[in-house]
Design a protein around this motif. Structure first.
Motif, mmCIF file in Angstrom:
data_model
loop_
_atom_site.group_PDB
_atom_site.id
_atom_site.type_symbol
_atom_site.label_atom_id
_atom_site.label_comp_id
_atom_site.label_asym_id
_atom_site.label_seq_id
_atom_site.Cartn_x
_atom_site.Cartn_y
_atom_site.Cartn_z
ATOM 1 N N LYS A 118 -1.693 3.831 13.706
ATOM 2 C CA LYS A 118 -1.730 2.856 12.617
ATOM 3 C C LYS A 118 -0.635 3.174 11.611
ATOM 4 N N THR B 202 1.234 1.894 7.834
ATOM 5 C CA THR B 202 1.087 1.115 6.608
ATOM 6 C C THR B 202 2.452 1.024 5.942
ATOM 7 N N LYS C 160 0.824 -3.505 3.717
ATOM 8 C CA LYS C 160 0.610 -4.205 4.995
ATOM 9 C C LYS C 160 0.290 -3.158 6.046
ATOM 10 N N HIS C 161 -0.638 -3.472 6.928
ATOM 11 C CA HIS C 161 -1.103 -2.532 7.936
ATOM 12 C C HIS C 161 -0.800 -3.069 9.336
ATOM 13 N N ALA D 190 -2.110 -1.830 13.182
ATOM 14 C CA ALA D 190 -2.797 -0.939 14.122
ATOM 15 C C ALA D 190 -2.154 -1.140 15.498
ATOM 16 N N TYR E 151 4.226 -5.691 11.493
ATOM 17 C CA TYR E 151 4.425 -6.253 10.154
ATOM 18 C C TYR E 151 5.916 -6.452 9.931
ATOM 19 N N ALA F 280 -0.704 6.052 8.924
ATOM 20 C CA ALA F 280 -1.958 5.965 8.177
ATOM 21 C C ALA F 280 -3.194 6.206 9.042
#
Length: 64
Positions: free
Chosen positions: A16, A18, A27-28, A30, A35, A48
């Motif tokens: 993950k 960020t 904004k994340h 996974a 993003y 993250a």
């Protein structure tokens, strides 16, 4: 903190990520999510998750 001259995307291949950008909500991404990183914004990408993230950054740059 850093910036890029051209916009691009970060895709999390595993784990993950960020994205923290000046003046914007985090904004994340996974595993298997992406993003967008706009050009000329001060930002930092952070691992993250609970496992080491593997990511792919993709940028569109002018020819040459």
């Amino acid at each position: 903190m850093h910036r890029h001259d051209y916009g691009g995307a970060t895709c999390a291949l595993d784990g993950k990520m960020t994205l923290y950008r000046e003046g914007a909500a985090p904004k994340h991404a996974a595993t298997h999510e992406c993003y967008y990183m706009p050009a000329n914004n001060v930002m930092a990408g952070v691992d993250a998750g609970t496992v080491n993230a593997a990511m792919l950054d993709i940028f569109q740059v002018p020819e040459g």
